[in-house]
Design an enzyme around this catalytic site. Structure first.
Site, PDB file in Angstrom:
ATOM      1  N   GLY A   1      -7.424 -23.174  55.684  1.00 56.69           N
ATOM      2  CA  GLY A   1      -7.962 -24.232  56.530  1.00 56.69           C
ATOM      3  C   GLY A   1      -6.891 -25.055  57.212  1.00 56.69           C
ATOM      4  O   GLY A   1      -6.977 -25.337  58.421  1.00 56.69           O
ATOM      5  N   LYS A   2      -5.872 -25.441  56.468  1.00 53.74           N
ATOM      6  CA  LYS A   2      -4.813 -26.269  57.054  1.00 53.74           C
ATOM      7  C   LYS A   2      -3.909 -25.431  57.963  1.00 53.74           C
ATOM      8  O   LYS A   2      -3.412 -25.921  58.979  1.00 53.74           O
ATOM      9  CB  LYS A   2      -4.018 -26.957  55.941  1.00 53.74           C
ATOM     10  CG  LYS A   2      -4.870 -27.928  55.114  1.00 53.74           C
ATOM     11  CD  LYS A   2      -4.056 -28.568  53.996  1.00 53.74           C
ATOM     12  CE  LYS A   2      -4.918 -29.464  53.133  1.00 53.74           C
ATOM     13  NZ  LYS A   2      -5.922 -28.705  52.337  1.00 53.74           N
TER      14      LYS A   2
ATOM     15  N   ASP B   1       0.808 -27.724  50.189  1.00 50.43           N
ATOM     16  CA  ASP B   1      -0.480 -28.104  49.587  1.00 50.43           C
ATOM     17  C   ASP B   1      -0.462 -27.523  48.179  1.00 50.43           C
ATOM     18  O   ASP B   1      -0.924 -26.410  47.946  1.00 50.43           O
ATOM     19  CB  ASP B   1      -1.616 -27.540  50.427  1.00 50.43           C
ATOM     20  CG  ASP B   1      -2.982 -28.057  49.995  1.00 50.43           C
ATOM     21  OD1 ASP B   1      -3.032 -28.847  49.028  1.00 50.43           O
ATOM     22  OD2 ASP B   1      -3.990 -27.673  50.612  1.00 50.43           O
TER      23      ASP B   1
ATOM     24  N   CYS C   1      -5.038 -32.312  46.212  1.00 53.75           N
ATOM     25  CA  CYS C   1      -6.402 -32.851  46.211  1.00 53.75           C
ATOM     26  C   CYS C   1      -6.659 -33.457  44.831  1.00 53.75           C
ATOM     27  O   CYS C   1      -7.565 -33.052  44.104  1.00 53.75           O
ATOM     28  CB  CYS C   1      -7.435 -31.783  46.564  1.00 53.75           C
ATOM     29  SG  CYS C   1      -7.376 -30.295  45.541  1.00 53.75           S
TER      30      CYS C   1
END
Length: 369
Positions: free
Chosen positions: A190-191, A252, A305
């Protein structure tokens, strides 16, 4: 089947706020025992005894549950204590937020339209939505992605509003056309895709899991984007890095996922307290291994996250201490810890609709020579 039936019957015997149950107690017990007798006759006496005891001792049992932190907050005790330690004034709200349904937020492909234009397309379908970020659209009523106009064609993706902060932060100072960028733990992509939607980059998407890397490829194909995909452990640059520095690195990092429990409710029960130290060690190893790959004058964006400080603020404080001699600088543009609470909503007038997941962001700059 007996466990499921017994749990269902016990749930129906719980009184509502007025003290009433949805069915008469004796009827519910009799029907549950009869159903058990048809499916598993040997267990009917057991079910009957459990339910009748619950009816007799319900007040005492429920009071005991209310005094039990694990039952009251629906989290493991170690998790409760960790959140209370990290967020002493907000811990109750954070635990409660994990049991609420998350919003469905879309990311409009900037190469194929604007957020406002997509809201209009949704309105034509009878779907209420609003713009809540530069490419972010909140759906009032979630739906299957197949029902989203243009999803298969690459016009839109599903991505939480907090996750959508990564690409703009990394590109805060515009990079030159064809700048070398690394997404170090790229799956599911996604990123990676968001970066390529916003800028023309020479992007390498790296992930240690070959199967998950295939998801990155599928995402890029749907969105008509291209990147160099590499399956390798980011902690071992000697195995995959050609020595040419990257203008920007996105890390991430693997984490506890404590900021996205509302999307993955099982994670709180699957994690163990000792997992945090293991994850924090991996995060530190990733940071130390990737920092040399950043060009002078370049940036590294660290993302998790997680709401746990050990995976966010404390992790970056330790990194900056280790690399003080390298001149590593923390850019104030990054928000640090984002909690999944209304104060982090983009639209303060309607915060419940756009409360993002829990994330941590730190943007670290390497001085130019």
């Amino acid at each position: 089947p007996v466990d499921a039936l017994l749990l269902s019957a016990l749930a129906l015997l719980l009184p509502d706020d007025s003290g009433a149950t949805p069915y008469p107690e004796h009827t519910l017990v009799d029907q549950a025992v009869a159903a058990t007798r048809r499916r598993t006759p040997a267990a009917s006496g057991f079910v009957n005894a459990i339910l009748r005891r619950f009816v007799r001792e319900r007040g005492t049992l429920l009071e005991a549950v209310r005094r039990d932190a694990v039952a009251a907050f629906n989290h493991p005790l170690w998790w409760i204590e960790r959140v209370r330690q990290d967020w002493p004034t907000q811990w109750r709200d954070l635990l409660a937020a994990n049991d609420r349904p998350p919003p469905m937020v879309l990311r409009v492909n900037a190469r194929r339209g604007s957020a406002q234009q997509y809201v209009q397309r949704l309105a034509a379908q009878g779907r209420a939505a609003q713009v809540v970020g530069p490419q972010a659209v909140w759906l009032a009523v979630p739906c299957a992605v197949a029902q989203l106009p243009g999803f298969a064609e690459g016009d839109v993706s599903v991505q939480d509003v907090s996750a959508q902060r990564a690409a703009p932060l990394l590109l805060q100072r515009p990079l030159p056309h064809g700048a070398r960028v690394l997404d170090a733990c790229a799956a599911p992509g996604g990123k990676t895709a968001h970066l390529l939607e916003l800028a023309d980059l020479d992007l390498t998407a790296l992930d240690v899991d070959a199967a998950r890397l295939q998801r990155v490829q599928q995402t890029l194909q749907r969105l008509h984007l291209q990147a160099r995909l590499v399956c390798a452990d980011a902690r071992q640059p000697g195995a995959w890095w050609d020595g040419r520095p990257f203008d920007a690195v996105l890390l991430d990092a693997p984490c506890s996922a404590s900021g996205v429990v509302r999307r993955h409710p099982d994670v709180r029960w699957l994690r163990r307290a000792q997992d945090l130290s293991t994850l924090a060690r991996t995060q530190a190893e990733l940071l130390d291994a990737l920092w040399p790959t950043v060009a002078e004058g370049g940036v590294l964006l660290y993302v998790t996250c997680s709401i746990f400080r050990a995976e966010g603020e404390q992790q970056i404080d330790a990194f900056l201490q280790r690399h003080r001699a390298d001149g590593a600088l923390l850019d104030a543009a990054a928000p640090g810890h984002l909690l999944p609470l209304p104060e982090n909503g983009i639209d303060r007038s309607d915060p419940a609709s756009v409360v993002g997941d829990g994330f941590f962001y730190a943007l670290i700059r390497k001085p130019a020579s």
